[in-house]
Design a protein around this motif. Structure first.
Motif, PDB file in Angstrom:
ATOM      1  N   GLN A   1       0.810  -1.208   0.000  1.00  0.00           N
ATOM      2  CA  GLN A   1       0.000   0.000   0.000  1.00  0.00           C
ATOM      3  C   GLN A   1       0.853   1.272   0.000  1.00  0.00           C
ATOM      4  O   GLN A   1       0.320   2.383   0.013  1.00  0.00           O
ATOM      5  CB  GLN A   1      -0.937  -0.006   1.213  1.00  0.00           C
ATOM      6  N   THR A   2       2.157   1.129  -0.002  1.00  0.00           N
ATOM      7  CA  THR A   2       3.056   2.271  -0.069  1.00  0.00           C
ATOM      8  C   THR A   2       2.796   3.054  -1.359  1.00  0.00           C
ATOM      9  O   THR A   2       2.736   2.454  -2.437  1.00  0.00           O
ATOM     10  CB  THR A   2       4.523   1.792  -0.063  1.00  0.00           C
ATOM     11  N   PRO A   3       2.608   4.384  -1.278  1.00  0.00           N
ATOM     12  CA  PRO A   3       2.398   5.163  -2.503  1.00  0.00           C
ATOM     13  C   PRO A   3       3.555   4.968  -3.485  1.00  0.00           C
ATOM     14  O   PRO A   3       4.714   5.223  -3.153  1.00  0.00           O
ATOM     15  CB  PRO A   3       2.341   6.604  -1.991  1.00  0.00           C
ATOM     16  N   THR A   4       3.209   4.487  -4.672  1.00  0.00           N
ATOM     17  CA  THR A   4       4.226   4.082  -5.649  1.00  0.00           C
ATOM     18  C   THR A   4       4.017   4.808  -6.961  1.00  0.00           C
ATOM     19  O   THR A   4       2.944   4.744  -7.560  1.00  0.00           O
ATOM     20  CB  THR A   4       4.170   2.559  -5.869  1.00  0.00           C
ATOM     21  N   LEU A   5       5.053   5.506  -7.399  1.00  0.00           N
ATOM     22  CA  LEU A   5       5.050   6.201  -8.672  1.00  0.00           C
ATOM     23  C   LEU A   5       5.915   5.425  -9.650  1.00  0.00           C
ATOM     24  O   LEU A   5       7.090   5.163  -9.374  1.00  0.00           O
ATOM     25  CB  LEU A   5       5.607   7.618  -8.499  1.00  0.00           C
ATOM     26  N   LEU A   6       5.345   5.054 -10.778  1.00  0.00           N
ATOM     27  CA  LEU A   6       6.100   4.392 -11.831  1.00  0.00           C
ATOM     28  C   LEU A   6       6.283   5.369 -12.978  1.00  0.00           C
ATOM     29  O   LEU A   6       5.304   5.901 -13.516  1.00  0.00           O
ATOM     30  CB  LEU A   6       5.401   3.125 -12.314  1.00  0.00           C
ATOM     31  N   LEU A   7       7.544   5.659 -13.296  1.00  0.00           N
ATOM     32  CA  LEU A   7       7.893   6.568 -14.385  1.00  0.00           C
ATOM     33  C   LEU A   7       8.384   5.757 -15.568  1.00  0.00           C
ATOM     34  O   LEU A   7       9.222   4.862 -15.400  1.00  0.00           O
ATOM     35  CB  LEU A   7       8.981   7.542 -13.931  1.00  0.00           C
TER      36      LEU A   7
ATOM     37  N   ALA B   1       0.800  -2.348 -16.540  1.00  0.00           N
ATOM     38  CA  ALA B   1       0.438  -3.567 -15.811  1.00  0.00           C
ATOM     39  C   ALA B   1       1.141  -3.615 -14.455  1.00  0.00           C
ATOM     40  O   ALA B   1       0.558  -4.053 -13.449  1.00  0.00           O
ATOM     41  CB  ALA B   1       0.793  -4.796 -16.647  1.00  0.00           C
ATOM     42  N   TYR B   2       2.374  -3.178 -14.419  1.00  0.00           N
ATOM     43  CA  TYR B   2       3.155  -3.119 -13.179  1.00  0.00           C
ATOM     44  C   TYR B   2       2.468  -2.184 -12.183  1.00  0.00           C
ATOM     45  O   TYR B   2       2.251  -2.522 -11.004  1.00  0.00           O
ATOM     46  CB  TYR B   2       4.553  -2.594 -13.519  1.00  0.00           C
ATOM     47  N   ALA B   3       2.096  -0.981 -12.657  1.00  0.00           N
ATOM     48  CA  ALA B   3       1.447  -0.003 -11.779  1.00  0.00           C
ATOM     49  C   ALA B   3       0.122  -0.518 -11.247  1.00  0.00           C
ATOM     50  O   ALA B   3      -0.206  -0.338 -10.063  1.00  0.00           O
ATOM     51  CB  ALA B   3       1.240   1.309 -12.536  1.00  0.00           C
ATOM     52  N   ASP B   4      -0.646  -1.174 -12.104  1.00  0.00           N
ATOM     53  CA  ASP B   4      -1.951  -1.688 -11.693  1.00  0.00           C
ATOM     54  C   ASP B   4      -1.835  -2.772 -10.628  1.00  0.00           C
ATOM     55  O   ASP B   4      -2.769  -2.995  -9.853  1.00  0.00           O
ATOM     56  CB  ASP B   4      -2.701  -2.256 -12.896  1.00  0.00           C
ATOM     57  N   ALA B   5      -0.687  -3.455 -10.579  1.00  0.00           N
ATOM     58  CA  ALA B   5      -0.518  -4.549  -9.622  1.00  0.00           C
ATOM     59  C   ALA B   5      -0.323  -4.046  -8.191  1.00  0.00           C
ATOM     60  O   ALA B   5      -0.647  -4.758  -7.238  1.00  0.00           O
ATOM     61  CB  ALA B   5       0.665  -5.425 -10.038  1.00  0.00           C
ATOM     62  N   PHE B   6       0.193  -2.833  -8.034  1.00  0.00           N
ATOM     63  CA  PHE B   6       0.396  -2.284  -6.698  1.00  0.00           C
ATOM     64  C   PHE B   6      -0.937  -1.913  -6.053  1.00  0.00           C
ATOM     65  O   PHE B   6      -1.891  -1.539  -6.733  1.00  0.00           O
ATOM     66  CB  PHE B   6       1.282  -1.028  -6.758  1.00  0.00           C
ATOM     67  N   GLY B   7      -0.964  -1.969  -4.730  1.00  0.00           N
ATOM     68  CA  GLY B   7      -2.157  -1.533  -4.021  1.00  0.00           C
ATOM     69  C   GLY B   7      -2.399  -0.048  -4.140  1.00  0.00           C
ATOM     70  O   GLY B   7      -3.542   0.415  -4.035  1.00  0.00           O
ATOM     71  N   ASN B   8      -1.325   0.714  -4.380  1.00  0.00           N
ATOM     72  CA  ASN B   8      -1.438   2.169  -4.464  1.00  0.00           C
ATOM     73  C   ASN B   8      -0.397   2.691  -5.455  1.00  0.00           C
ATOM     74  O   ASN B   8       0.529   3.405  -5.083  1.00  0.00           O
ATOM     75  CB  ASN B   8      -1.235   2.796  -3.078  1.00  0.00           C
ATOM     76  N   GLY B   9      -0.556   2.301  -6.722  1.00  0.00           N
ATOM     77  CA  GLY B   9       0.424   2.671  -7.730  1.00  0.00           C
ATOM     78  C   GLY B   9      -0.179   3.513  -8.834  1.00  0.00           C
ATOM     79  O   GLY B   9      -1.373   3.427  -9.118  1.00  0.00           O
ATOM     80  N   ARG B  10       0.646   4.349  -9.454  1.00  0.00           N
ATOM     81  CA  ARG B  10       0.204   5.117 -10.617  1.00  0.00           C
ATOM     82  C   ARG B  10       1.369   5.253 -11.597  1.00  0.00           C
ATOM     83  O   ARG B  10       2.541   5.260 -11.203  1.00  0.00           O
ATOM     84  CB  ARG B  10      -0.332   6.488 -10.228  1.00  0.00           C
ATOM     85  N   LEU B  11       1.032   5.376 -12.857  1.00  0.00           N
ATOM     86  CA  LEU B  11       2.017   5.453 -13.930  1.00  0.00           C
ATOM     87  C   LEU B  11       2.041   6.845 -14.538  1.00  0.00           C
ATOM     88  O   LEU B  11       0.984   7.441 -14.794  1.00  0.00           O
ATOM     89  CB  LEU B  11       1.678   4.423 -15.015  1.00  0.00           C
TER      90      LEU B  11
END
Length: 264
Positions: free
Chosen positions: A197-203, A218-228
């Motif tokens: 659930q850690t806020p995760t930013l994928l660049l 797909a990577y971002a969607d797998a996190f509980g709290n991710g965005r691309l």
């Protein structure tokens, strides 16, 4: 004498570059070595306490015999953070370093990590978006797959000094040991990321052909709290091709994820 908790890491000596003050930011390089994140580390050191290691086995550093996988490295870095009493840590990882960051987040039972940034990370299996076999590419192929502007960054191996070629070959040999089988991913990681659930930013560089933006989505969607966030006119290393755009997004994430209840 080391404690029981530190005994497994007694023969691990990390090579670290540290600068700045404030919130700790652990910056993890990819296969190209620490030079690929040096500019980013320099930028972040103006607003944070940056810790930029050389992964064991890269650039002539010692790799203990027990360190044979990315999970081993993730646990070693978590141990380092714990031993130093660091909290409210932002972990920034590029390519292979992003994979390490994701594995750290999955295993961070102490809650030391409060923010993640993954830059064109490998590490998961997406059936519809296979990871390009980096080891099978020649120098021209690496440039074509890695850069938005390959002609600008292509370097003919004939023009590379022998010492530098040897360093690169040693780095690639270490990467094969840590990430070659299964190739550049942990088969279980994608499903485990939902618990993070850690806020995760994928660049992601829009022109990346090592791992595509669709892989990043797909990577971002797998996190509980991710965005691309996709960065135009950039490939696998947007921190080099588009440093201002990349840094601005990371700076914002650094501010947004800081936990004021932690006292450094």
């Amino acid at each position: 004498m080391p404690t029981d908790a530190s005994a497994p890491y007694a023969d691990l000596s990390l090579t670290l570059d540290e600068a700045g003050a404030g919130r700790p930011v652990l910056i993890l390089h990819g296969g190209g070595g620490r030079a690929t994140v040096a500019g980013l580390a320099q930028h972040l050191s103006r607003i944070a306490h940056t810790i930029t290691p050389v992964h064991p086995g890269w650039d002539g550093t010692h790799r203990p015999a027990w360190l044979t996988g990315i999970a081993d490295l993730a646990l070693a870095y978590l141990h380092h953070l714990r031993e130093r009493g660091l909290r409210d840590v932002l972990v920034v990882g590029s390519s292979l370093g992003g994979w390490i960051a994701a594995e750290m987040a999955v295993r961070d039972s102490a809650g030391m990590i409060t923010g993640l940034v993954l830059i064109d990370a490998v590490g998961v299996q997406v059936d519809t978006e296979p990871i390009t076999d980096f080891f099978a590419l020649d120098a021209r192929g690496v440039a074509e797959h890695s850069w938005h502007d390959p002609d600008r960054y292509y370097l003919d191996p004939a023009d590379v000094p022998a010492e530098e070629l040897a360093r690169r070959q040693t780095n690639m040999a270490t990467m094969r040991i840590l990430a070659g089988d299964p190739y550049m991913h942990d088969p279980e990681l994608l499903r485990r990321l939902g618990h993070v659930q850690t806020p995760t930013l994928l660049l992601w560089g829009r022109s990346d052909r090592i791992v595509t933006p669709a892989y990043g989505a797909a990577y971002a969607d797998a996190f509980g709290n991710g965005r691309l966030e996709v960065i135009p006119e950039a490939g696998h290393l947007p921190q080099i091709e588009q440093p201002e755009a990349t840094s601005a997004l990371i700076d914002a994430h650094l501010r947004q994820t800081s936990n004021p209840s932690y006292q450094q």
